[in-house]
Enzyme design. Sequence first.
Site, PDB file in Angstrom:
ATOM      1  N   GLU A 301       0.825  -1.213   0.000  1.00  0.00           N
ATOM      2  CA  GLU A 301       0.000   0.000   0.000  1.00  0.00           C
ATOM      3  C   GLU A 301       0.860   1.264   0.000  1.00  0.00           C
ATOM      4  O   GLU A 301       0.616   2.207   0.767  1.00  0.00           O
ATOM      5  CB  GLU A 301      -0.963  -0.008   1.193  1.00  0.00           C
ATOM      6  CG  GLU A 301      -1.938  -1.165   1.134  1.00  0.00           C
ATOM      7  CD  GLU A 301      -2.995  -1.167   2.224  1.00  0.00           C
ATOM      8  OE1 GLU A 301      -2.720  -0.694   3.334  1.00  0.00           O
ATOM      9  OE2 GLU A 301      -4.105  -1.655   1.946  1.00  0.00           O
ATOM     10  N   ASP A 374      -8.160  -9.277   4.312  1.00  0.00           N
ATOM     11  CA  ASP A 374      -7.953  -8.110   5.180  1.00  0.00           C
ATOM     12  C   ASP A 374      -9.008  -8.013   6.282  1.00  0.00           C
ATOM     13  O   ASP A 374      -9.885  -7.162   6.201  1.00  0.00           O
ATOM     14  CB  ASP A 374      -7.975  -6.834   4.323  1.00  0.00           C
ATOM     15  CG  ASP A 374      -7.466  -5.617   5.085  1.00  0.00           C
ATOM     16  OD1 ASP A 374      -6.949  -5.802   6.194  1.00  0.00           O
ATOM     17  OD2 ASP A 374      -7.588  -4.498   4.568  1.00  0.00           O
ATOM     18  N   GLU A 402     -12.570  -2.251  11.925  1.00  0.00           N
ATOM     19  CA  GLU A 402     -12.597  -1.600  10.613  1.00  0.00           C
ATOM     20  C   GLU A 402     -13.708  -2.144   9.714  1.00  0.00           C
ATOM     21  O   GLU A 402     -14.421  -1.382   9.073  1.00  0.00           O
ATOM     22  CB  GLU A 402     -11.230  -1.786   9.938  1.00  0.00           C
ATOM     23  CG  GLU A 402     -11.180  -1.235   8.526  1.00  0.00           C
ATOM     24  CD  GLU A 402      -9.814  -1.394   7.864  1.00  0.00           C
ATOM     25  OE1 GLU A 402      -8.869  -1.867   8.516  1.00  0.00           O
ATOM     26  OE2 GLU A 402      -9.704  -1.035   6.676  1.00  0.00           O
TER      27      GLU A 402
END
Length: 698
Positions: A301, A374, A402
């Site tokens: 990322e 993820d 998240e």
Amino acid sequence: MKRFAFVLAMLCTACCQAETGYELWLRYQPIANAQYLNACKSLIRSYEVHGTSPTLQAASAELERGLKGMLRISLPRTNPGSIILAKPEHLLSFPNTIKTTLQKTGTEGFIIKTISIDNKKRILISGNTDQAILYGVFHFLRLIQTAQNIHSLDIISIPRSALRLLNHWDNLNRTIERGYAGFSLWQWNNLPACVDQRIIDYARANASIGINGTVLTNVNANALILTDPFLQKVKALADVFRVYGIKTYLTARFSAPIENGNLKTADPLDPAVRAWWKKKVDSIYQLIPDFGGFLVKANSEGQPGPQDYGRTHADGANMLAEALAPHNGIVMWRAFVYSHTSEDRFKQAYEEFKPLDGKFNANVLVQVKNGPIDFQPREPFSPLFGSMPGTPLMMEFQLTQEYLGQGTHLVYEAPLFREVLDADTYANGKGNPVSSTLSGFAGVANIGNDLNWCGHPFAQSNWYALGRLSWDQQLSSEEIAREWIKQTFTTTPAFVEPVLDMMMHSREWLVNYMTPLGLTHIMYNDHHYGPMPWGNSLGRPDWNPVYYHKADSAGIGFNRTSSGSNALSQYAAQVRQQFEQIDTCPDDYLLWFHHASWDHTMQSGRSLWNELCYRYHTATDSVRQMQQQWKSLRRFVDPERFRHVEQLLAIQASEAAWWRDACLLYFQTFSRKPFPAGYEPPAHDLEYYKNLHIRLTY
Ligand code: GCV
């Protein structure tokens, strides 16, 4: 009658005093049960402690504080005391069996044992280090907080894992990446001169559940943390954490030699770069002699890394490891990597790391997220577990929610953790669960400066669970939840049992109202709050929900069998077999591994389309029932925490329906099938949901 009303009012005030949640599970409330109180008081009158280290002082202070709160006594120090805090060298006159037992408890394990001296019962809390005794004290207080019988104790507790860490994704400006509980606890501007009480309370809470390391900074790292002024600030925190047995770690930005050292390169094989890191590490240890080491996110990322110079992850990790080794420091090198070139993101971590097995230095651990994508509500375990016999692996769980409703959904994550830990990797045959392949645990912290630390009052349970499970991987989710509820709220069974039931189901309900049957990553772009299964606008395919569900008129799901991306080939044959055949693949994982027809018959007997509708609807209904369940428990909880949870459950219930309606309406455009009879119709049409522009400020 008046008298009865008065007594009732007094009782309510006593059991439902205003609470903020700040005390976490260390509330030490007065024991209400007179019989239990008397039983404790008959055993506990005083204590003795051998040694004066800051850690033993912390242990003594905690013991006094806890017993003052629960037994309402000020505990005098006497010799002998009814509680004895001592290491083996102070137990010379004690039976040999005790000393022999202590030979097995290592540096962190402890014993709590009822012994008799002068014909009086005494409680010995012992271990080979002061830290072990501190852990023993917290465990002893937990026994009383959870109303256990302490009459005849014979406890030996040894952590099964030496590394039990929190990972804070805290930025230096005090924002927290994926944080839903306020700003960072680390007040960089005031440090090092001012270390607030909150830092001590954070350390107490961690020590109480056995967490022994904390990474202070975001894996998307800022090199500034490695400059001298910031290291002075880190030292101030580390000085507090050390007292509680907690080592301090930092994230290392791979390009720091360029950014901080004015070098032209960060190539790990460049001698000047290696020398820079060595000097930097030496200087850190001058300040923080027990510094733990570095956590690194590299070539992921947009983060810099060794691949920028044509080097491997092993080259990068080993360079840092060499600098840390003389000081016994470690490198935790993350395996969370993916790039737009990979045909299936699922496969990439394995493809990059498996060939490097055995090539890392001894003080490197590869830190692997629990699943291959993820932190989704449900993922199969990462195929790296069980595939890297020559490399110590750390488990990375995400406590911060998240993808699990963030700050507003009640989700107890221990069942998710257990599901992953218990999955059999079949490395070297049957009976090698993921837990057996691990050398350490990390939880991405859900802690901020909100008054109650974690935002949602129930999110504290996930911090608690990470600590308890990393200490003892045999603990069940239920045992951990029970402990947490009793300490955080009350031991009254009429409260504990229904709340336990809510917690134990909460993760499965969330899976079913968000991503049932193996759906993955269909959350809103970027902030990941709310549904966006139609999302297809981001620059890379693997950032878009449509990449993950692949819905079309024929069916839905990602074919990862041998006729598809063949990601299943990364697992041991027995694991592959569990998922490879569409007819035997468990319903919960179907769409992870198969592009299944809308008419496919599920193991439940329903068609895939009908099962999808069933799961979304029943889970939403279950959240509504949970809301009602909570309302019925008002009398057991202080008004502040009761109302906070009540309000959040209202959000969760309405958002479960939002997820259900948005997803089913969208998938219906492919299945072209009616909703089965009897279900609540969607509140709006699909365009309404697509036009909801969810802008969040974090
Ligand atoms: C810290 C996900 C999150 C990112 C996070 C990343 C990681 O992609 O959305 O915020 O970055 O994981 O684990 O490195």
